[in-house]
Design a protein around this motif. Structure first.
Motif, PDB file in Angstrom:
ATOM      1  N   UNK A 104       4.134   5.189 -17.474  1.00 39.85           N
ATOM      2  CA  UNK A 104       4.862   4.547 -18.566  1.00 39.85           C
ATOM      3  C   UNK A 104       5.702   3.426 -17.973  1.00 39.85           C
ATOM      4  N   UNK A 105       5.408   2.201 -18.365  1.00 42.86           N
ATOM      5  CA  UNK A 105       6.180   1.036 -17.939  1.00 42.86           C
ATOM      6  C   UNK A 105       7.185   0.711 -19.031  1.00 42.86           C
ATOM      7  N   UNK A 146       0.977   2.878 -20.492  1.00 43.17           N
ATOM      8  CA  UNK A 146       1.586   2.397 -21.728  1.00 43.17           C
ATOM      9  C   UNK A 146       2.807   1.556 -21.390  1.00 43.17           C
ATOM     10  N   UNK A 147       2.978   0.448 -22.105  1.00 42.16           N
ATOM     11  CA  UNK A 147       4.138  -0.426 -21.919  1.00 42.16           C
ATOM     12  C   UNK A 147       5.093  -0.218 -23.091  1.00 42.16           C
ATOM     13  N   UNK A 148       6.370  -0.018 -22.787  1.00 42.78           N
ATOM     14  CA  UNK A 148       7.385   0.247 -23.804  1.00 42.78           C
ATOM     15  C   UNK A 148       8.452  -0.843 -23.759  1.00 42.78           C
ATOM     16  N   UNK A 149       8.781  -1.384 -24.913  1.00 46.59           N
ATOM     17  CA  UNK A 149       9.792  -2.437 -24.973  1.00 46.59           C
ATOM     18  C   UNK A 149      11.208  -1.883 -25.007  1.00 46.59           C
ATOM     19  N   UNK A 150      11.357  -0.600 -25.346  1.00 45.14           N
ATOM     20  CA  UNK A 150      12.693  -0.007 -25.426  1.00 45.14           C
ATOM     21  C   UNK A 150      12.705   1.330 -24.694  1.00 45.14           C
ATOM     22  N   UNK A 151      13.605   1.445 -23.730  1.00 43.95           N
ATOM     23  CA  UNK A 151      13.710   2.677 -22.946  1.00 43.95           C
ATOM     24  C   UNK A 151      14.085   3.861 -23.821  1.00 43.95           C
ATOM     25  N   UNK A 152      15.062   3.693 -24.706  1.00 45.48           N
ATOM     26  CA  UNK A 152      15.521   4.812 -25.523  1.00 45.48           C
ATOM     27  C   UNK A 152      14.416   5.316 -26.445  1.00 45.48           C
ATOM     28  N   UNK A 153      13.618   4.405 -26.979  1.00 40.09           N
ATOM     29  CA  UNK A 153      12.508   4.830 -27.835  1.00 40.09           C
ATOM     30  C   UNK A 153      11.511   5.666 -27.037  1.00 40.09           C
ATOM     31  N   UNK A 154      11.262   5.263 -25.793  1.00 43.90           N
ATOM     32  CA  UNK A 154      10.372   6.033 -24.922  1.00 43.90           C
ATOM     33  C   UNK A 154      10.938   7.424 -24.670  1.00 43.90           C
TER      34      UNK A 154
END
Length: 240
Positions: A104-105, A146-154
């Motif tokens: 997870x990026x 998977x690329x995530x734009x928001x850490x908290x959402x991840x």
């Protein structure tokens, strides 16, 4: 290339396959194969074994695969703050060579927002880097990325509460060997080169992540990935 990977769709019913792309070029130019040569080979996401070169015709090499068991992936998931674009590809290759299950990026406070626009984060580019890593590490496993734009959402999606062995690399934490005392599925979080900010670190700890250090040196991201996965692999051997 330490393992020739073929797609399941390339494998014929008689156990042969024909390749004429960069893999064939590598076999001829680097490995110097000829008819009768045997190389290590495997099916992407499947079994591994060897392949015998049976025909070389022009740019095409035909091989007969002799497959055995499917290599087991390393039971580690990597949560990684997006590194500088010029090292994204190399970092993914390193992680994939260890056969991690998942990557997870994610964005983070100290990740430059321009990094998320890098073409090296395109799914095709990440998949190719992972494949190169698998070829280097001689594994047939390709991690989900998977690329995530928001850490908290991840964190909210995948780690809503404590559970399992979760580690976060932090230079002032206890050594990793003091925390990892048994074999179990592991999630490892590695921050950007500036490190996680205190609020991020506290949030990880609230989600059950235990801070660990990899030793005295302060490492760049790609070196930290290699060092941490190497240490986890060694600890798993010692605890087995």
């Amino acid at each position: 290339m330490n393992l020739l990977l073929v797609e399941p769709s390339e494998l014929r019913t008689d156990g042969t396959c024909a390749i004429s792309d960069r893999r064939a070029q590598h076999l001829r130019a680097v490995l110097g194969v000829e008819v009768g040569s045997t190389i290590r080979a495997g099916v992407l996401g499947g079994a591994a074994g060897t392949a015998d070169v049976i025909v070389i015709e022009g740019d095409t090499i035909t091989l007969r695969l002799n497959l055995g068991a499917m290599p087991a992936p390393l039971d580690v998931e990597l949560l990684l703050a997006v590194p500088r674009p010029k090292v994204i590809t190399r970092t993914i290759e390193i992680a994939a060579s260890f056969a991690v299950k998942r990557i997870d990026l994610t964005n983070a406070w100290r990740v430059d927002k321009s990094y998320l626009k890098s073409p090296r984060l395109d799914p095709a580019a990440l998949a190719l880097a992972a494949r190169f890593g698998a070829e280097q590490g001689a594994t047939t496993h390709i991690p989900d990325i998977t690329v995530h734009e928001r850490l908290m959402a991840l964190l909210d999606e995948r780690f809503p509460g404590p559970g399992g062995l979760r580690l976060i690399a932090h230079p002032t934490a206890p050594p990793i060997e003091q925390v990892v005392t048994k074999l179990e599925p592991t999630v490892l979080a590695i921050g950007p080169e500036g490190g996680w900010i205190e609020r991020e670190l506290d949030t990880f700890i609230e989600r059950g992540f235990q801070p660990v250090s990899l030793g005295a040196p302060i490492l760049r991201v790609e070196a930290a990935v290699a060092s941490s996965l190497g240490q986890l692999l060694l600890l798993r051997r010692l605890r087995a």
